[in-house]
Design a protein around this motif. Structure first.
Motif, PDB file in Angstrom:
ATOM      1  N   THR A 104       0.813  -1.217   0.000  1.00  0.00           N
ATOM      2  CA  THR A 104       0.000   0.000   0.000  1.00  0.00           C
ATOM      3  C   THR A 104       0.851   1.275   0.000  1.00  0.00           C
ATOM      4  N   LEU A 105       0.222   2.340  -0.460  1.00  0.00           N
ATOM      5  CA  LEU A 105       0.751   3.684  -0.309  1.00  0.00           C
ATOM      6  C   LEU A 105      -0.257   4.431   0.547  1.00  0.00           C
ATOM      7  N   ASP A 106       0.186   4.965   1.667  1.00  0.00           N
ATOM      8  CA  ASP A 106      -0.669   5.721   2.579  1.00  0.00           C
ATOM      9  C   ASP A 106      -0.341   7.199   2.434  1.00  0.00           C
ATOM     10  N   VAL A 107      -1.383   8.015   2.299  1.00  0.00           N
ATOM     11  CA  VAL A 107      -1.223   9.461   2.193  1.00  0.00           C
ATOM     12  C   VAL A 107      -2.056  10.087   3.298  1.00  0.00           C
ATOM     13  N   MET A 108      -1.454  11.015   4.055  1.00  0.00           N
ATOM     14  CA  MET A 108      -2.150  11.681   5.147  1.00  0.00           C
ATOM     15  C   MET A 108      -1.859  13.171   5.103  1.00  0.00           C
ATOM     16  N   GLY A 109      -2.775  13.969   5.638  1.00  0.00           N
ATOM     17  CA  GLY A 109      -2.577  15.406   5.732  1.00  0.00           C
ATOM     18  C   GLY A 109      -3.162  16.197   4.579  1.00  0.00           C
ATOM     19  N   LEU A 110      -3.974  15.553   3.765  1.00  0.00           N
ATOM     20  CA  LEU A 110      -4.628  16.253   2.656  1.00  0.00           C
ATOM     21  C   LEU A 110      -5.952  16.843   3.109  1.00  0.00           C
ATOM     22  N   SER A 111      -6.585  17.598   2.256  1.00  0.00           N
ATOM     23  CA  SER A 111      -7.969  18.015   2.478  1.00  0.00           C
ATOM     24  C   SER A 111      -8.874  16.848   2.102  1.00  0.00           C
ATOM     25  N   GLU A 112     -10.130  16.970   2.431  1.00  0.00           N
ATOM     26  CA  GLU A 112     -11.108  15.943   2.072  1.00  0.00           C
ATOM     27  C   GLU A 112     -11.310  15.902   0.557  1.00  0.00           C
ATOM     28  N   ASP A 113     -11.452  14.697   0.002  1.00  0.00           N
ATOM     29  CA  ASP A 113     -11.811  14.457  -1.390  1.00  0.00           C
ATOM     30  C   ASP A 113     -10.771  14.971  -2.392  1.00  0.00           C
ATOM     31  N   VAL A 114      -9.483  14.793  -2.075  1.00  0.00           N
ATOM     32  CA  VAL A 114      -8.404  15.137  -2.994  1.00  0.00           C
ATOM     33  C   VAL A 114      -8.064  13.889  -3.800  1.00  0.00           C
ATOM     34  N   THR A 115      -7.889  14.051  -5.097  1.00  0.00           N
ATOM     35  CA  THR A 115      -7.530  12.926  -5.956  1.00  0.00           C
ATOM     36  C   THR A 115      -6.051  12.611  -5.798  1.00  0.00           C
ATOM     37  N   ILE A 116      -5.744  11.328  -5.600  1.00  0.00           N
ATOM     38  CA  ILE A 116      -4.362  10.846  -5.532  1.00  0.00           C
ATOM     39  C   ILE A 116      -4.167   9.944  -6.740  1.00  0.00           C
ATOM     40  N   ILE A 150       5.438   7.970  -9.853  1.00  0.00           N
ATOM     41  CA  ILE A 150       5.243   9.331  -9.369  1.00  0.00           C
ATOM     42  C   ILE A 150       3.823   9.436  -8.835  1.00  0.00           C
ATOM     43  N   VAL A 151       3.708   9.942  -7.611  1.00  0.00           N
ATOM     44  CA  VAL A 151       2.406  10.116  -6.969  1.00  0.00           C
ATOM     45  C   VAL A 151       2.073  11.596  -7.001  1.00  0.00           C
ATOM     46  N   LYS A 152       0.856  11.929  -7.420  1.00  0.00           N
ATOM     47  CA  LYS A 152       0.376  13.303  -7.391  1.00  0.00           C
ATOM     48  C   LYS A 152      -0.842  13.326  -6.483  1.00  0.00           C
ATOM     49  N   ALA A 153      -0.759  14.114  -5.420  1.00  0.00           N
ATOM     50  CA  ALA A 153      -1.858  14.257  -4.457  1.00  0.00           C
ATOM     51  C   ALA A 153      -2.103  15.745  -4.269  1.00  0.00           C
ATOM     52  N   GLY A 154      -3.083  16.285  -4.996  1.00  0.00           N
ATOM     53  CA  GLY A 154      -3.296  17.729  -4.959  1.00  0.00           C
ATOM     54  C   GLY A 154      -2.088  18.425  -5.549  1.00  0.00           C
ATOM     55  N   ASN A 155      -1.479  19.341  -4.811  1.00  0.00           N
ATOM     56  CA  ASN A 155      -0.271  20.049  -5.261  1.00  0.00           C
ATOM     57  C   ASN A 155       1.001  19.381  -4.773  1.00  0.00           C
ATOM     58  N   ASN A 156       0.908  18.172  -4.250  1.00  0.00           N
ATOM     59  CA  ASN A 156       2.050  17.468  -3.693  1.00  0.00           C
ATOM     60  C   ASN A 156       2.441  16.304  -4.584  1.00  0.00           C
ATOM     61  N   THR A 157       3.748  16.092  -4.706  1.00  0.00           N
ATOM     62  CA  THR A 157       4.234  14.951  -5.480  1.00  0.00           C
ATOM     63  C   THR A 157       5.220  14.156  -4.651  1.00  0.00           C
ATOM     64  N   PHE A 158       5.331  12.884  -4.995  1.00  0.00           N
ATOM     65  CA  PHE A 158       6.210  11.963  -4.299  1.00  0.00           C
ATOM     66  C   PHE A 158       6.653  10.921  -5.318  1.00  0.00           C
ATOM     67  N   LYS A 159       7.916  10.581  -5.323  1.00  0.00           N
ATOM     68  CA  LYS A 159       8.412   9.552  -6.225  1.00  0.00           C
ATOM     69  C   LYS A 159       8.852   8.353  -5.404  1.00  0.00           C
ATOM     70  N   PHE A 160       8.599   7.170  -5.949  1.00  0.00           N
ATOM     71  CA  PHE A 160       9.071   5.966  -5.283  1.00  0.00           C
ATOM     72  C   PHE A 160       9.463   4.910  -6.295  1.00  0.00           C
ATOM     73  N   ILE A 161      10.286   3.978  -5.827  1.00  0.00           N
ATOM     74  CA  ILE A 161      10.723   2.848  -6.646  1.00  0.00           C
ATOM     75  C   ILE A 161      10.151   1.594  -6.032  1.00  0.00           C
TER      76      ILE A 161
END
Length: 162
Positions: A104-116, A150-161
């Protein structure tokens, strides 16, 4: 069915000029529920209406959004200052955290109903989810092949391998 295509990036590129070194220009899709989706001009967004469905595709990134025309309120345009790492450090990303496990990829700290969205290295959308009322989401990544993502969550990005 009639198909209307708006080549938004071409018309607006001439309007805003070439000063994109300091700002990122975006097309903002405003929905009737008050949520917004931003599309970077540099990714050449194209909006298409086919019947009662509005589709916006970023030609460079491959990001695609499809929604019933009844959920569409308007288009607006915005520009955001691009942080340069020295003078313009963005400070609004500090609360978003990404956690990665094998499944899994867990994302926390966003606003409600943000597309990841999780894209592969070729820019293809592979996994998509939305944050819950607490601003958190867990996306199943067990089906992803080994590679760079590459993960895009609102205005935030994260890269992983993987």
């Amino acid at each position: 069915m009639k198909k209307y295509i708006m080549a938004i990036a071409v018309a607006l590129a001439t309007t805003f000029g070439v000063s994109a070194a300091d700002y990122a220009y975006t097309l903002v899709l405003n929905r009737t529920d008050g949520t917004k989706s931003n599309f970077l001009f540099e990714n050449i967004p194209v909006a298409t209406v086919d019947g009662d469905v509005l589709t916006i595709v970023e030609n460079i990134s491959g990001l695609s959004v499809e929604l019933p025309i009844s959920e569409f309120a308007s288009f607006t345009f915005d520009k955001e200052e691009i942080p340069d790492g020295i003078n313009n450090v963005a400070t609004n990303y500090g609360n978003v955290t990404f956690g990665l496990s094998r499944e899994t990829l867990d994302v926390m700290g966003l606003s409600e109903d943000v597309t990841i969205m999780i894209f592969d290295a070729a820019g293809k959308l592979r996994v998509e989810g939305r944050s819950d009322v607490n601003g958190a989401a867990t996306l199943n990544i067990s089906g992803l092949d080994k590679g760079v993502y590459i993960v895009k969550a609102g205005n935030n990005t994260f890269k992983f391998i993987r």
